[in-house]
Write an enzyme that holds these catalytic residues in place. Structure first.
Site, short mmCIF file in Angstrom:
data_model
loop_
_atom_site.label_atom_id
_atom_site.label_comp_id
_atom_site.label_asym_id
_atom_site.label_seq_id
_atom_site.Cartn_x
_atom_site.Cartn_y
_atom_site.Cartn_z
N LYS A 54 0.84 -1.20 0.00
CA LYS A 54 0.00 0.00 0.00
C LYS A 54 0.87 1.24 0.00
O LYS A 54 0.64 2.19 -0.77
CB LYS A 54 -0.94 0.01 1.22
CG LYS A 54 -2.10 -0.97 1.10
CD LYS A 54 -2.88 -1.11 2.40
CE LYS A 54 -3.96 -2.18 2.25
NZ LYS A 54 -4.65 -2.52 3.49
N GLN A 98 -4.70 -1.22 9.53
CA GLN A 98 -4.72 -2.58 8.99
C GLN A 98 -5.38 -3.55 9.99
O GLN A 98 -5.04 -3.54 11.17
CB GLN A 98 -3.28 -3.02 8.68
CG GLN A 98 -3.16 -4.36 7.96
CD GLN A 98 -3.76 -4.36 6.56
OE1 GLN A 98 -3.79 -3.34 5.87
NE2 GLN A 98 -4.25 -5.51 6.13
N ASP A 121 -11.13 3.13 3.93
CA ASP A 121 -11.55 1.72 3.89
C ASP A 121 -13.06 1.60 3.72
O ASP A 121 -13.56 0.53 3.39
CB ASP A 121 -11.16 1.03 5.20
CG ASP A 121 -9.87 0.23 5.10
OD1 ASP A 121 -9.59 -0.30 4.01
OD2 ASP A 121 -9.16 0.15 6.11
N1 GUN Z 1 -7.36 -6.58 6.32
C1 GUN Z 1 -7.79 -7.36 5.31
N2 GUN Z 1 -8.41 -6.62 4.37
C2 GUN Z 1 -8.35 -5.34 4.80
C3 GUN Z 1 -8.80 -4.11 4.25
O1 GUN Z 1 -9.41 -4.03 3.17
N3 GUN Z 1 -8.54 -2.99 5.01
C4 GUN Z 1 -7.90 -3.06 6.20
N4 GUN Z 1 -7.72 -1.92 6.87
N5 GUN Z 1 -7.47 -4.19 6.74
C5 GUN Z 1 -7.70 -5.32 6.03
#
Ligand code: GUN
Length: 293
Positions: A54, A98, A121
């Site tokens: 990311k 995350q 998100d």
């Molecule tokens: N963990 C697994 N998928 C995601 C996501 O799309 N966003 C976040 N913040 N954590 C995750």
């Protein structure tokens, strides 16, 4: 007939190009650089890989990346203070924490603490409500990427029978809402659904996000259907080695014989998720700066 393979890598590269163009326009015309803060608590290896990807892609499209790495024993209060600080930081337009979080931290409290307009998100209750009410808001990245791939492939989805397998807050539920908004007739199934094979045979679109390796079999597929596989399951290679391979929730080798189009694992939905996160960050930046009254 063999299905067309939907190239998520190529679609994600195209989307990143469009994001990079928006970023350079924002910088040139408004002197604003979109910024994304990504917070990782603990040292889960898979989460570390996601966060690194990311951050790298954030920088590649010309945005500012603010990384925060916190130890696994971080308290909920300490994390909430950092979020509060980032909520008020005008150089940060998107905040991502995350998941999963260590067990001493309640993810609901953390998600609700992020300012809804920086919640790239799309997990904040205000964004969940906006999606369900058909209002503007930030949409979760994986279902957003799946919808883009479906529209690229099919065009207008109106009237299609869509089956979503999985009911998570991150994928299944928002996916169903997005397909409803595209005028599909939507069925939500899950690990406890009865006669899943029959429901699948009726579906023009299947989105599988249930985390069960190769659950969906080739003879469940309606001929010509479009299949989106969100599953990323590590299974052993069964060749005596200790290495793993990734398989989806759909039995690709079987389904490819019946479907019209199918996403591979890896290389299908995965790359679209981060590209959509970058798109959400640009959209959030525009709303916080140039579109603000
Ligand atoms: N963990 C697994 N998928 C995601 C996501 O799309 N966003 C976040 N913040 N954590 C995750």
């Amino acid at each position: 007939m063999t299905a067309k393979t939907i190239d998520g890598k190529a679609a994600a590269a195209e989307l990143r190009k469009r994001v990079a163009k928006q970023v350079s326009e924002l910088r040139a015309n408004y002197d604003v650089q979109p910024g994304l803060a990504a917070i990782l608590v603990g040292d889960d290896p898979a989460s570390q890989v996601y966060i690194r990807n990311k951050e790298r892609q954030t920088e590649e499209v010309g945005m500012a990346s603010v990384g925060r790495r916190l130890p696994a024993e971080t308290s909920e209060g300490a994390l909430l203070s950092i979020i509060e600080e980032l909520n008020h930081d005008p150089t940060v337009h998107g905040i991502l924490v995350q998941l999963p979080l260590p067990k001493q931290i309640k993810s609901e409290a953390v998600i609700s603490a992020i300012s809804a307009e920086k919640d790239v998100d799309g997990f904040h209750p205000m964004n969940v409500a906006a999606l369900s009410n058909g209002k503007d808001g930030l949409v979760p990245c994986t279902p957003m990427g799946c919808t883009m791939l479906l529209k690229d492939q099919i065009g207008d989805l109106t009237g299609m029978e869509a089956l979503v397998i999985g009911r998570s807050n991150i994928v299944g539920k928002p996916m169903a809402q997005l397909l409803l908004a595209e005028n599909c007739t939507v069925t939500i199934a899950h690990s406890r659904t009865r006669d899943l094979d029959q429901k699948c045979r009726n579906a023009d679109i299947v989105v599988a996000a249930v985390g069960i390796p190769k659950l969906v079999k080739g003879d469940w597929i309606k001929p010509g259907a479009t299949l989106i596989d969100v599953g990323i399951n590590r299974v052993s290679k069964n060749d005596g080695s200790t290495t793993y391979r990734l398989v989806g929730d759909i039995d690709y080798e079987e389904a490819v014989q019946a479907a019209g189009a199918i996403t591979p694992v890896p290389g299908g939905v995965g790359p679209m998720t981060i590209a959509c996160l970058l798109q959400n960050t640009v959209a959030a930046c525009k709303r916080q700066t140039i579109l603000r009254d």
